[in-house]
Design an enzyme around this catalytic site. Sequence first.
Site, PDB file in Angstrom:
ATOM      1  N   ARG A 142       3.577  -6.696   9.404  1.00 32.32           N
ATOM      2  CA  ARG A 142       2.832  -5.668  10.146  1.00 32.32           C
ATOM      3  C   ARG A 142       3.369  -5.508  11.565  1.00 32.32           C
ATOM      4  O   ARG A 142       3.389  -4.393  12.087  1.00 32.32           O
ATOM      5  CB  ARG A 142       1.334  -6.005  10.123  1.00 32.32           C
ATOM      6  CG  ARG A 142       0.704  -5.721   8.747  1.00 32.32           C
ATOM      7  CD  ARG A 142      -0.624  -6.393   8.580  1.00 32.32           C
ATOM      8  NE  ARG A 142      -1.365  -5.939   7.404  1.00 32.32           N
ATOM      9  CZ  ARG A 142      -2.510  -6.476   7.008  1.00 32.32           C
ATOM     10  NH1 ARG A 142      -3.049  -7.469   7.683  1.00 32.32           N
ATOM     11  NH2 ARG A 142      -3.121  -6.010   5.930  1.00 32.32           N
ATOM     12  N   TYR A 151     -12.601  -2.691  -2.193  1.00 31.62           N
ATOM     13  CA  TYR A 151     -12.995  -2.612  -0.783  1.00 31.62           C
ATOM     14  C   TYR A 151     -14.512  -2.526  -0.599  1.00 31.62           C
ATOM     15  O   TYR A 151     -14.986  -2.067   0.441  1.00 31.62           O
ATOM     16  CB  TYR A 151     -12.290  -1.435  -0.105  1.00 31.62           C
ATOM     17  CG  TYR A 151     -10.847  -1.736   0.271  1.00 31.62           C
ATOM     18  CD1 TYR A 151     -10.508  -2.874   1.010  1.00 31.62           C
ATOM     19  CD2 TYR A 151      -9.812  -0.873  -0.090  1.00 31.62           C
ATOM     20  CE1 TYR A 151      -9.192  -3.155   1.364  1.00 31.62           C
ATOM     21  CE2 TYR A 151      -8.487  -1.142   0.263  1.00 31.62           C
ATOM     22  CZ  TYR A 151      -8.182  -2.283   0.991  1.00 31.62           C
ATOM     23  OH  TYR A 151      -6.886  -2.556   1.356  1.00 31.62           O
ATOM     24  N   HIS A 201      -1.830  -5.535   1.654  1.00 30.45           N
ATOM     25  CA  HIS A 201      -3.084  -6.277   1.503  1.00 30.45           C
ATOM     26  C   HIS A 201      -2.719  -7.679   1.017  1.00 30.45           C
ATOM     27  O   HIS A 201      -1.798  -7.833   0.224  1.00 30.45           O
ATOM     28  CB  HIS A 201      -3.989  -5.625   0.460  1.00 30.45           C
ATOM     29  CG  HIS A 201      -5.132  -6.509   0.048  1.00 30.45           C
ATOM     30  ND1 HIS A 201      -6.302  -6.586   0.775  1.00 30.45           N
ATOM     31  CD2 HIS A 201      -5.261  -7.402  -0.972  1.00 30.45           C
ATOM     32  CE1 HIS A 201      -7.108  -7.469   0.208  1.00 30.45           C
ATOM     33  NE2 HIS A 201      -6.503  -7.986  -0.853  1.00 30.45           N
ATOM     34  N   ASN A 217      -1.279  -0.145   7.683  1.00 32.91           N
ATOM     35  CA  ASN A 217      -0.745  -1.489   7.947  1.00 32.91           C
ATOM     36  C   ASN A 217      -0.046  -2.121   6.739  1.00 32.91           C
ATOM     37  O   ASN A 217       0.131  -3.330   6.668  1.00 32.91           O
ATOM     38  CB  ASN A 217      -1.845  -2.396   8.521  1.00 32.91           C
ATOM     39  CG  ASN A 217      -2.994  -2.598   7.558  1.00 32.91           C
ATOM     40  OD1 ASN A 217      -2.997  -2.038   6.458  1.00 32.91           O
ATOM     41  ND2 ASN A 217      -3.958  -3.407   7.950  1.00 32.91           N
ATOM     42  N   ARG A 256      -0.941 -14.392   4.222  1.00 31.54           N
ATOM     43  CA  ARG A 256      -1.598 -13.708   5.358  1.00 31.54           C
ATOM     44  C   ARG A 256      -0.715 -13.807   6.600  1.00 31.54           C
ATOM     45  O   ARG A 256      -0.605 -12.865   7.375  1.00 31.54           O
ATOM     46  CB  ARG A 256      -2.970 -14.323   5.651  1.00 31.54           C
ATOM     47  CG  ARG A 256      -4.007 -14.179   4.549  1.00 31.54           C
ATOM     48  CD  ARG A 256      -4.723 -12.862   4.509  1.00 31.54           C
ATOM     49  NE  ARG A 256      -5.554 -12.575   5.652  1.00 31.54           N
ATOM     50  CZ  ARG A 256      -6.314 -11.469   5.740  1.00 31.54           C
ATOM     51  NH1 ARG A 256      -6.321 -10.572   4.755  1.00 31.54           N
ATOM     52  NH2 ARG A 256      -7.048 -11.249   6.815  1.00 31.54           N
ATOM     53  N   GLU A 302      -9.902 -11.281  -6.829  1.00 26.40           N
ATOM     54  CA  GLU A 302      -9.049 -10.087  -6.743  1.00 26.40           C
ATOM     55  C   GLU A 302      -7.976 -10.084  -7.826  1.00 26.40           C
ATOM     56  O   GLU A 302      -7.663  -9.031  -8.386  1.00 26.40           O
ATOM     57  CB  GLU A 302      -8.414  -9.992  -5.348  1.00 26.40           C
ATOM     58  CG  GLU A 302      -9.441  -9.665  -4.271  1.00 26.40           C
ATOM     59  CD  GLU A 302      -8.876  -9.617  -2.863  1.00 26.40           C
ATOM     60  OE1 GLU A 302      -9.630  -9.288  -1.936  1.00 26.40           O
ATOM     61  OE2 GLU A 302      -7.673  -9.921  -2.667  1.00 26.40           O
ATOM     62  N   PHE A 348     -14.494   3.256   8.971  1.00 26.05           N
ATOM     63  CA  PHE A 348     -13.170   3.540   8.412  1.00 26.05           C
ATOM     64  C   PHE A 348     -13.151   3.549   6.885  1.00 26.05           C
ATOM     65  O   PHE A 348     -12.100   3.762   6.281  1.00 26.05           O
ATOM     66  CB  PHE A 348     -12.137   2.527   8.942  1.00 26.05           C
ATOM     67  CG  PHE A 348     -12.439   1.085   8.613  1.00 26.05           C
ATOM     68  CD1 PHE A 348     -12.053   0.535   7.394  1.00 26.05           C
ATOM     69  CD2 PHE A 348     -13.104   0.266   9.521  1.00 26.05           C
ATOM     70  CE1 PHE A 348     -12.319  -0.793   7.074  1.00 26.05           C
ATOM     71  CE2 PHE A 348     -13.373  -1.070   9.220  1.00 26.05           C
ATOM     72  CZ  PHE A 348     -12.981  -1.592   7.987  1.00 26.05           C
ATOM     73  N   LYS A 407       0.835  -1.202   0.000  1.00 28.79           N
ATOM     74  CA  LYS A 407       0.000   0.000   0.000  1.00 28.79           C
ATOM     75  C   LYS A 407       0.876   1.261   0.000  1.00 28.79           C
ATOM     76  O   LYS A 407       2.105   1.181   0.144  1.00 28.79           O
ATOM     77  CB  LYS A 407      -0.914  -0.049   1.226  1.00 28.79           C
ATOM     78  CG  LYS A 407      -1.956  -1.194   1.211  1.00 28.79           C
ATOM     79  CD  LYS A 407      -2.701  -1.196   2.551  1.00 28.79           C
ATOM     80  CE  LYS A 407      -3.745  -2.279   2.646  1.00 28.79           C
ATOM     81  NZ  LYS A 407      -4.340  -2.296   4.012  1.00 28.79           N
ATOM     82  N   THR A 464      -4.431  -8.000  10.861  1.00 29.03           N
ATOM     83  CA  THR A 464      -4.824  -6.675  10.358  1.00 29.03           C
ATOM     84  C   THR A 464      -4.345  -5.559  11.277  1.00 29.03           C
ATOM     85  O   THR A 464      -3.842  -4.530  10.802  1.00 29.03           O
ATOM     86  CB  THR A 464      -6.364  -6.630  10.232  1.00 29.03           C
ATOM     87  OG1 THR A 464      -6.778  -7.734   9.415  1.00 29.03           O
ATOM     88  CG2 THR A 464      -6.824  -5.333   9.612  1.00 29.03           C
TER      89      THR A 464
HETATM   90  P1  IDP Z   1      -6.991  -7.154   5.963  1.00 27.11           P
HETATM   91  O1  IDP Z   1      -6.286  -6.097   5.137  1.00 27.11           O
HETATM   92  O2  IDP Z   1      -6.081  -7.736   7.005  1.00 27.11           O
HETATM   93  O3  IDP Z   1      -7.662  -8.205   5.119  1.00 27.11           O
HETATM   94  P2  IDP Z   1      -9.665  -6.076   6.498  1.00 27.11           P
HETATM   95  O4  IDP Z   1     -10.450  -6.332   7.726  1.00 27.11           O
HETATM   96  O5  IDP Z   1     -10.104  -6.731   5.228  1.00 27.11           O
HETATM   97  O6  IDP Z   1      -8.129  -6.406   6.819  1.00 27.11           O
HETATM   98  O7  IDP Z   1      -9.638  -4.490   6.301  1.00 27.11           O
HETATM   99  C1  IDP Z   1      -9.112  -3.945   5.106  1.00 27.11           C
HETATM  100  C2  IDP Z   1      -8.224  -2.794   5.455  1.00 27.11           C
HETATM  101  O8  IDP Z   1      -9.008  -1.753   6.016  1.00 27.11           O
HETATM  102  C3  IDP Z   1      -7.160  -3.083   6.521  1.00 27.11           C
HETATM  103  O9  IDP Z   1      -5.993  -3.669   6.002  1.00 27.11           O
HETATM  104  C4  IDP Z   1      -6.877  -1.694   7.035  1.00 27.11           C
HETATM  105  O10 IDP Z   1      -6.010  -0.980   6.159  1.00 27.11           O
HETATM  106  C5  IDP Z   1      -8.260  -1.048   6.984  1.00 27.11           C
HETATM  107  N1  IDP Z   1      -8.958  -1.143   8.260  1.00 27.11           N
HETATM  108  C6  IDP Z   1      -9.589  -2.222   8.778  1.00 27.11           C
HETATM  109  N2  IDP Z   1     -10.113  -1.945   9.984  1.00 27.11           N
HETATM  110  C7  IDP Z   1      -9.805  -0.647  10.223  1.00 27.11           C
HETATM  111  C8  IDP Z   1     -10.071   0.245  11.322  1.00 27.11           C
HETATM  112  O11 IDP Z   1     -10.696  -0.111  12.326  1.00 27.11           O
HETATM  113  N3  IDP Z   1      -9.580   1.516  11.208  1.00 27.11           N
HETATM  114  C9  IDP Z   1      -8.885   1.944  10.108  1.00 27.11           C
HETATM  115  N4  IDP Z   1      -8.622   1.136   9.072  1.00 27.11           N
HETATM  116  C10 IDP Z   1      -9.073  -0.135   9.127  1.00 27.11           C
HETATM  117 MG    MG Z   2      -9.314  -8.075   3.893  1.00 29.11          MG
END
Ligand code: IDP
Ligand code: MG
Length: 149
Positions: free
Chosen positions: A102, A49, A115, A112, A85, A126, A57, A9, A91
């Site tokens: 991370r 997304y 992806h 973070n 993963r 995807e 968020f 990212k 996450t």
């Molecule tokens: P992932 O990237 O580990 O699959 P997801 O739950 O699919 O996590 O969320 C997608 C992305 O959205 C996360 O990687 C992160 O960048 C962002 N995100 C998820 N939860 C939050 C939050 O509570 N606050 C801000 N950003 C968030």
């Molecule tokens: Mg995800």
Amino acid sequence: MERTLVLIKPDGVQRGLLGEVISRLERRGLRLVGAKFMQVSQDLAEIHYAIHKGKPFYNGLIAYITSAPVMAMVWEGPNAIAAVRQTMGATRPTEAAPGSVRHDFALEVGRNLTHASDSVENGIAEVSLWFADQELVNWERATDSWIFE
Ligand code: IDP
Ligand code: MG
């Protein structure tokens, strides 16, 4: 053989972590299938997304992923979804396992770094969202039989 979409990212690109992340995936034994350095459009961000639409968020997430270039890649291997993963970590960086990307390089969930697809089906969807067929390379590595059983 599974395929997963990996994004480094905008924060990962800006912080000079492309090599670090790619190196970890190579070292793990995964095989690169496609890669492109690109600016993410609003449309692509919203499709990618879509599952998060309506969450608190969401707007920040779309702004983040479109804020600067990303490195989009496809990696493959046995158990590639779970392996990648795991290499990236949970996450929330404070919940990510020590040694994961991370954990080692991030502090906040909204920064973070990466992806990675979370299921085989989402990996397929995807990859086809981000890459055209002709952008993917089917190849064999000299070391494959020492990594893939
Ligand atoms: P992932 O990237 O580990 O699959 P997801 O739950 O699919 O996590 O969320 C997608 C992305 O959205 C996360 O990687 C992160 O960048 C962002 N995100 C998820 N939860 C939050 C939050 O509570 N606050 C801000 N950003 C968030
Ligand atoms: Mg995800």
